[in-house]
Design a protein around this motif. Structure first.
Motif, PDB file in Angstrom:
ATOM      1  N   THR A 194       0.831  -1.198   0.000  1.00  0.00           N
ATOM      2  CA  THR A 194       0.000   0.000   0.000  1.00  0.00           C
ATOM      3  C   THR A 194       0.870   1.254   0.000  1.00  0.00           C
ATOM      4  OG1 THR A 194      -1.783  -1.155   1.169  1.00  0.00           O
ATOM      5  CG2 THR A 194      -1.818   1.241   1.237  1.00  0.00           C
ATOM      6  N   VAL A 195       1.889   1.278   0.837  1.00  0.00           N
ATOM      7  CA  VAL A 195       2.833   2.407   0.836  1.00  0.00           C
ATOM      8  C   VAL A 195       3.484   2.538  -0.537  1.00  0.00           C
ATOM      9  CG1 VAL A 195       5.003   3.291   1.778  1.00  0.00           C
ATOM     10  CG2 VAL A 195       3.285   2.320   3.316  1.00  0.00           C
ATOM     11  N   ALA A 196       3.900   1.415  -1.100  1.00  0.00           N
ATOM     12  CA  ALA A 196       4.558   1.430  -2.411  1.00  0.00           C
ATOM     13  C   ALA A 196       3.641   1.989  -3.488  1.00  0.00           C
ATOM     14  CB  ALA A 196       5.006   0.023  -2.789  1.00  0.00           C
ATOM     15  N   SER A 197       2.360   1.710  -3.388  1.00  0.00           N
ATOM     16  CA  SER A 197       1.424   2.212  -4.403  1.00  0.00           C
ATOM     17  C   SER A 197       1.319   3.733  -4.343  1.00  0.00           C
ATOM     18  CB  SER A 197       0.044   1.568  -4.225  1.00  0.00           C
ATOM     19  OG  SER A 197      -0.650   2.067  -3.095  1.00  0.00           O
ATOM     20  N   ILE A 198       1.387   4.297  -3.136  1.00  0.00           N
ATOM     21  CA  ILE A 198       1.365   5.756  -3.003  1.00  0.00           C
ATOM     22  C   ILE A 198       2.665   6.340  -3.529  1.00  0.00           C
ATOM     23  CG2 ILE A 198       1.189   7.684  -1.388  1.00  0.00           C
ATOM     24  CD1 ILE A 198      -0.449   5.853   0.440  1.00  0.00           C
ATOM     25  N   VAL A 199       3.765   5.695  -3.191  1.00  0.00           N
ATOM     26  CA  VAL A 199       5.074   6.135  -3.699  1.00  0.00           C
ATOM     27  C   VAL A 199       5.074   6.133  -5.220  1.00  0.00           C
ATOM     28  CG1 VAL A 199       7.512   5.493  -3.866  1.00  0.00           C
ATOM     29  CG2 VAL A 199       6.349   5.417  -1.643  1.00  0.00           C
ATOM     30  N   GLN A 200       4.535   5.070  -5.814  1.00  0.00           N
ATOM     31  CA  GLN A 200       4.493   4.961  -7.271  1.00  0.00           C
ATOM     32  C   GLN A 200       3.710   6.116  -7.873  1.00  0.00           C
ATOM     33  OE1 GLN A 200       5.715   1.894  -9.294  1.00  0.00           O
ATOM     34  NE2 GLN A 200       5.778   3.729 -10.554  1.00  0.00           N
ATOM     35  N   ALA A 201       2.609   6.488  -7.238  1.00  0.00           N
ATOM     36  CA  ALA A 201       1.757   7.549  -7.766  1.00  0.00           C
ATOM     37  C   ALA A 201       2.336   8.942  -7.541  1.00  0.00           C
ATOM     38  CB  ALA A 201       0.371   7.463  -7.128  1.00  0.00           C
ATOM     39  N   GLU A 202       3.078   9.116  -6.455  1.00  0.00           N
ATOM     40  CA  GLU A 202       3.504  10.458  -6.056  1.00  0.00           C
ATOM     41  C   GLU A 202       4.896  10.852  -6.533  1.00  0.00           C
ATOM     42  OE1 GLU A 202       1.866  12.795  -4.545  1.00  0.00           O
ATOM     43  OE2 GLU A 202       0.068  11.747  -3.886  1.00  0.00           O
ATOM     44  N   ALA A 203       5.818   9.912  -6.611  1.00  0.00           N
ATOM     45  CA  ALA A 203       7.207  10.260  -6.915  1.00  0.00           C
ATOM     46  C   ALA A 203       7.364  10.678  -8.372  1.00  0.00           C
ATOM     47  CB  ALA A 203       8.129   9.082  -6.603  1.00  0.00           C
ATOM     48  N   ALA A 204       8.001  11.816  -8.577  1.00  0.00           N
ATOM     49  CA  ALA A 204       8.213  12.306  -9.933  1.00  0.00           C
ATOM     50  C   ALA A 204       9.302  11.511 -10.653  1.00  0.00           C
ATOM     51  CB  ALA A 204       8.579  13.784  -9.908  1.00  0.00           C
ATOM     52  N   THR A 205      10.260  10.980  -9.906  1.00  0.00           N
ATOM     53  CA  THR A 205      11.351  10.194 -10.485  1.00  0.00           C
ATOM     54  C   THR A 205      11.658   9.007  -9.578  1.00  0.00           C
ATOM     55  OG1 THR A 205      13.136  11.370  -9.318  1.00  0.00           O
ATOM     56  CG2 THR A 205      12.374  12.318 -11.418  1.00  0.00           C
ATOM     57  N   ARG A 206      12.409   8.060 -10.081  1.00  0.00           N
ATOM     58  CA  ARG A 206      12.809   6.922  -9.263  1.00  0.00           C
ATOM     59  C   ARG A 206      13.659   7.367  -8.093  1.00  0.00           C
ATOM     60  NH1 ARG A 206      15.890   2.072 -12.188  1.00  0.00           N
ATOM     61  NH2 ARG A 206      17.422   3.750 -12.489  1.00  0.00           N
TER      62      ARG A 206
ATOM     63  N   ASP B 205      13.325   9.973  -6.384  1.00  0.00           N
ATOM     64  CA  ASP B 205      12.486  10.583  -5.351  1.00  0.00           C
ATOM     65  C   ASP B 205      11.693   9.558  -4.547  1.00  0.00           C
ATOM     66  OD1 ASP B 205      13.253  13.159  -5.997  1.00  0.00           O
ATOM     67  OD2 ASP B 205      11.514  13.548  -7.292  1.00  0.00           O
ATOM     68  N   MET B 206      11.646   8.312  -4.995  1.00  0.00           N
ATOM     69  CA  MET B 206      10.768   7.332  -4.362  1.00  0.00           C
ATOM     70  C   MET B 206      11.096   7.111  -2.888  1.00  0.00           C
ATOM     71  SD  MET B 206      10.094   4.438  -7.288  1.00  0.00           S
ATOM     72  CE  MET B 206       8.904   4.754  -8.601  1.00  0.00           C
ATOM     73  N   GLY B 207      12.370   6.967  -2.574  1.00  0.00           N
ATOM     74  CA  GLY B 207      12.748   6.739  -1.179  1.00  0.00           C
ATOM     75  C   GLY B 207      12.398   7.910  -0.284  1.00  0.00           C
ATOM     76  N   LYS B 208      12.481   9.130  -0.828  1.00  0.00           N
ATOM     77  CA  LYS B 208      12.137  10.320  -0.044  1.00  0.00           C
ATOM     78  C   LYS B 208      10.629  10.406   0.184  1.00  0.00           C
ATOM     79  CE  LYS B 208      16.090  13.151  -1.459  1.00  0.00           C
ATOM     80  NZ  LYS B 208      16.514  14.423  -2.113  1.00  0.00           N
ATOM     81  N   VAL B 209       9.855  10.095  -0.851  1.00  0.00           N
ATOM     82  CA  VAL B 209       8.406  10.102  -0.683  1.00  0.00           C
ATOM     83  C   VAL B 209       8.003   9.064   0.370  1.00  0.00           C
ATOM     84  CG1 VAL B 209       6.197   9.620  -1.810  1.00  0.00           C
ATOM     85  CG2 VAL B 209       7.941  10.946  -3.010  1.00  0.00           C
ATOM     86  N   ALA B 210       8.613   7.887   0.325  1.00  0.00           N
ATOM     87  CA  ALA B 210       8.328   6.868   1.340  1.00  0.00           C
ATOM     88  C   ALA B 210       8.659   7.384   2.733  1.00  0.00           C
ATOM     89  CB  ALA B 210       9.114   5.592   1.040  1.00  0.00           C
ATOM     90  N   ARG B 211       9.768   8.094   2.858  1.00  0.00           N
ATOM     91  CA  ARG B 211      10.141   8.637   4.166  1.00  0.00           C
ATOM     92  C   ARG B 211       9.121   9.661   4.651  1.00  0.00           C
ATOM     93  NH1 ARG B 211      12.063   6.662   8.198  1.00  0.00           N
ATOM     94  NH2 ARG B 211      13.844   5.862   7.012  1.00  0.00           N
ATOM     95  N   VAL B 212       8.611  10.498   3.762  1.00  0.00           N
ATOM     96  CA  VAL B 212       7.567  11.458   4.151  1.00  0.00           C
ATOM     97  C   VAL B 212       6.360  10.709   4.703  1.00  0.00           C
ATOM     98  CG1 VAL B 212       5.914  13.172   3.307  1.00  0.00           C
ATOM     99  CG2 VAL B 212       8.303  13.285   2.569  1.00  0.00           C
ATOM    100  N   ILE B 213       5.974   9.629   4.043  1.00  0.00           N
ATOM    101  CA  ILE B 213       4.829   8.841   4.503  1.00  0.00           C
ATOM    102  C   ILE B 213       5.072   8.328   5.915  1.00  0.00           C
ATOM    103  CG2 ILE B 213       3.519   6.712   4.126  1.00  0.00           C
ATOM    104  CD1 ILE B 213       3.978   7.152   1.091  1.00  0.00           C
ATOM    105  N   PHE B 214       6.226   7.732   6.139  1.00  0.00           N
ATOM    106  CA  PHE B 214       6.527   7.181   7.459  1.00  0.00           C
ATOM    107  C   PHE B 214       6.633   8.270   8.514  1.00  0.00           C
ATOM    108  CE2 PHE B 214       8.223   3.478   4.982  1.00  0.00           C
ATOM    109  CZ  PHE B 214       7.353   2.547   5.497  1.00  0.00           C
ATOM    110  N   ASN B 215       7.268   9.379   8.168  1.00  0.00           N
ATOM    111  CA  ASN B 215       7.413  10.467   9.144  1.00  0.00           C
ATOM    112  C   ASN B 215       6.051  11.004   9.574  1.00  0.00           C
ATOM    113  OD1 ASN B 215      10.186  10.285   9.107  1.00  0.00           O
ATOM    114  ND2 ASN B 215      10.493  12.033   7.749  1.00  0.00           N
TER     115      ASN B 215
END
Length: 281
Positions: free
Chosen positions: A149-161, A163-173
């Motif tokens: 589920t987190v990965a699906s949000i990352v996939q939709a939100e990250a502008a580039t590959r 950025d994916m790890g940073k978007v995931a970190r925002v979710i967790f934070n």
């Protein structure tokens, strides 16, 4: 440490530039038309040889592609779910969203919607239930379904590959601080659309997928993420970020400071105004 979230009228967590989304939309739109058909040699008439499922497609897009590829009436694949006996996690409650794994699926002579869906889910289970993903999910205090589920949000939100790890970190934070995710992608999913732009009225839609109004993760994935997004979900980039905005293509800014985020949003809106688009709140 920030423990309170500014009012929804002043904060927008995910504001991508129209140009970036338009470009991505053009690629996906072109893919949606072209990917279902790969040509087999031998006959003058084109025949479907494989179904290609791109990263980030929603289940509804996969259903439509299967119907088109197998030349079935629209809605046939979705109706076949009850007979497909898909091996989904219990948490999915029969909804395959997130588990129709993005890949190329060769079409055999006896291809049916049920067989194609089952192959996609089996592929997802092999990818997700292996030691690296399962251990990574546990390391982040999640089960595998939550990681997807987190990965699906990352996939939709990250502008580039990248950025994916940073978007995931925002979710967790934000989850760790008890803040709503406030992700536009979840609102778009609730509204059944993918067009850029989210209004204040959109953020008030009554839906369990509205992460502006509901705390925690949405009840299911919001698309079918690829391996890069899943890896990002279990290995988020270290950082204290709580906000991000893509000011312009190639310029996504992450910050933990709300005032800085507001300045970034103001620059984003200036870019939209310059291109003749309305500013977002």
């Amino acid at each position: 440490m920030q423990t309170n979230t500014p009012s929804r009228s002043t904060i927008r967590l995910t504001r991508r530039g129209r140009l970036a989304l338009a470009a991505l939309g053009a690629v996906v739109a072109g893919t949606a038309v072209a990917v279902p058909l790969l040509i087999m040699g031998g006959d003058d008439e084109a025949r479907p040889a494989a179904l290609v499922v791109p990263e980030g497609w929603r289940a509804s897009q996969v259903y439509a592609a299967i119907d088109k590829t197998l030349e079935l009436p629209a809605g046939t694949t979705k109706k076949s779910l009850a007979k497909a006996a898909l091996k989904l996690p219990n948490e999915a409650e029969g909804n395959p969203e997130g588990y129709l794994f993005p890949a190329t699926y060769p079409l055999q002579e006896e291809a049916t919607p049920q067989k194609l869906l089952a192959r996609m889910v089996d592929t997802a289970n092999k990818k997700f239930n292996g030691a690296p993903i399962a251990a990574g999910a546990q390391r982040n205090a999640m089960n595998v379904y939550q990681a997807v589920t987190v990965a699906s949000i990352v996939q939709a939100e990250a502008a580039t590959r990248d950025d994916m790890g940073k978007v995931a970190r925002v979710i967790f934070n934000r989850l760790e601080r008890g803040m709503p995710l406030q992700m536009d992608s979840t609102v778009h999913y609730a509204l059944g659309r993918s067009a850029p732009g989210t209004t204040e009225a959109d953020t008030k839609v009554d839906s369990p997928y509205n992460s502006y109004q509901r705390m925690g993760l949405p009840p299911t994935p919001i698309d079918n993420p690829g391996e890069d997004a899943v890896r990002a979900a279990i290995n988020p980039t270290p950082g204290d970020w709580l906000y991000f905005v893509t000011v312009k293509p190639g310029d996504t800014r992450f910050t933990a400071d709300f005032a800085e985020h507001q300045r970034n949003v103001a620059e984003f809106n200036a870019q939209r105004t310059k291109s003749g688009e309305p500013a977002e709140k």
